[in-house]
Motif scaffolding. Structure first.
Motif: not given
Length: 378
Positions: A127-133
């Motif tokens: 979830g964090l990876e998706s939001a950061s991207r």
């Protein structure tokens, strides 16, 4: 040869766009075929391509290439297409180190976590990876081989060596929380799932509310009490779910049964705890601290000749992708990990923008009712 030029970065008064072409000769220039025919990632078959090489192939200035790379909005579509085609042709890659020196921004967030083999931490990471991207950042991940001050300090030093703009620590254990709170670093620090009270620079799911949803659902069906299969005691989420279960029972004036044997989040531990419980009692309702332990308990109940939900109702927690395909499909509590990642990244962006001690509300869990719960047997 005389050369006609147009003003640099001339703004089109009709379209509001910028285009910065190279000087236009009156006669066709000699074509440098070496750059065009070099293998991707090479210019003249030797050095890695530079921004100036891209500009030469695209017929624009290096400032225009920089604007395209930085998504400057007022670039003519045709110009942008030429630059992107040149980038692909040459195999150009940005020099992140040089960019960081110039802008003092790396565009990278350091993330530290342990226990990536478990569904919760792994899903938070995704979830964090998706939001950061989506926010234009990349992540630099460091895993903790053990929960210790030395291990955490080493992981922090490694991400700081990469000039990260902020550090996010996905906290699962009580010991890791204490260590994270003792850190003193020069970039913003955000804790995920460590402090479940919406305090500044923390993000989490309301685990207590989720456990209350599960327990109250079973009580609403008519069960007189609910037995709890707990997760490991040194996990913060397990402790919060145990607390929510206790609160729900006490609020309804129901007896609080003894805990089942503590599990370790695995299906095997749920099975073994279920076998031990059934040797002593036969409850009508069980709330398991996660879906994987609920799966193991389902097998123990089946081997004992007990039907779910006719004899025993069962609720899990997490809503694994497979939970709807258990036999029977499992009633559970869903955590929105994508939203959790978005809120953690929102905290990072707000503090990088200069806001002092920003906070985000806890993510609300959702009860997913399937076929593993029913009214108690008469």
């Amino acid at each position: 040869m005389r050369v006609k030029t147009r003003p640099f970065a001339q703004r089109d008064r009709f379209t509001g766009t910028y285009d910065a072409p190279m000087p236009e000769p009156e006669v066709a220039p000699t074509v440098n075929t070496s750059a065009a025919t070099a293998a991707p990632g090479r210019v003249n078959g030797n050095n890695a391509p530079r921004m100036e090489d891209v500009a030469g192939v695209a017929g624009v200035s290096h400032q225009t290439v920089s604007r395209v790379l930085n998504d400057y909005p007022h670039i003519r579509p045709a110009t942008r297409d030429r630059v992107l085609a040149a980038i692909e042709e040459l195999g150009y890659r940005r020099n992140i180190a040089a960019r960081t020196l110039v802008t003092r921004r790396s565009g990278t967030i350091g993330v530290i976590t342990a226990d990536m083999s478990h569904f919760g931490p792994a899903s938070i990471m995704l979830g964090l990876e998706s939001a950061s991207r989506a926010a234009g950042y990349s992540l630099s991940l460091e895993g903790l081989p053990e929960i210790s001050a030395a291990s955490l300090r080493t992981a922090v030093d490694r991400v700081l060596d990469q000039a990260v703009e902020a550090v996010v620590i996905i906290v699962a254990h009580q010991a890791a929380l204490a260590l994270a709170q003792s850190l003193h670093i020069t970039v913003p620090l955000v804790l995920v799932e460590g402090v479940l009270s919406a305090t500044p620079l923390t993000a989490g799911v309301d685990q207590i509310a989720g456990a209350r949803l599960a327990t109250n659902h079973l009580l609403d069906l008519g069960h007189r009490s609910v037995v709890h299969l707990p997760g490991p005691g040194d996990w913060l989420e397990a402790a919060a779910r145990r607390e929510g279960w206790t609160i729900a029972l006490e609020e309804r004036g129901c007896p609080v049964p003894a805990l089942m044997v503590e599990g370790d989040w695995t299906s095997r531990s749920g099975y073994e705890s279920g076998v031990a419980m059934l040797g002593e009692s036969r409850p009508t309702a069980v709330f398991a601290a996660n879906d994987q332990m609920a799966l193991g308990l389902l097998r123990a109940l089946h081997e004992a000749g007990l039907r779910v939900p006719e004899d025993v109702s069962l609720v899990g927690f997490d809503d694994l992708p497979e939970s709807g395909f258990f036999t029977p499909p499992l009633t559970t509590v869903r955590q929105d990990f994508r939203e959790l990642g978005r809120r953690a990244m929102a905290l990072v962006l707000r503090v990088l923008a200069g806001e002092l001690n920003p906070s985000e509300p806890l993510v609300e869990p959702l009860l997913i009712v399937r076929s593993s719960t029913a009214v108690p047997p008469s």
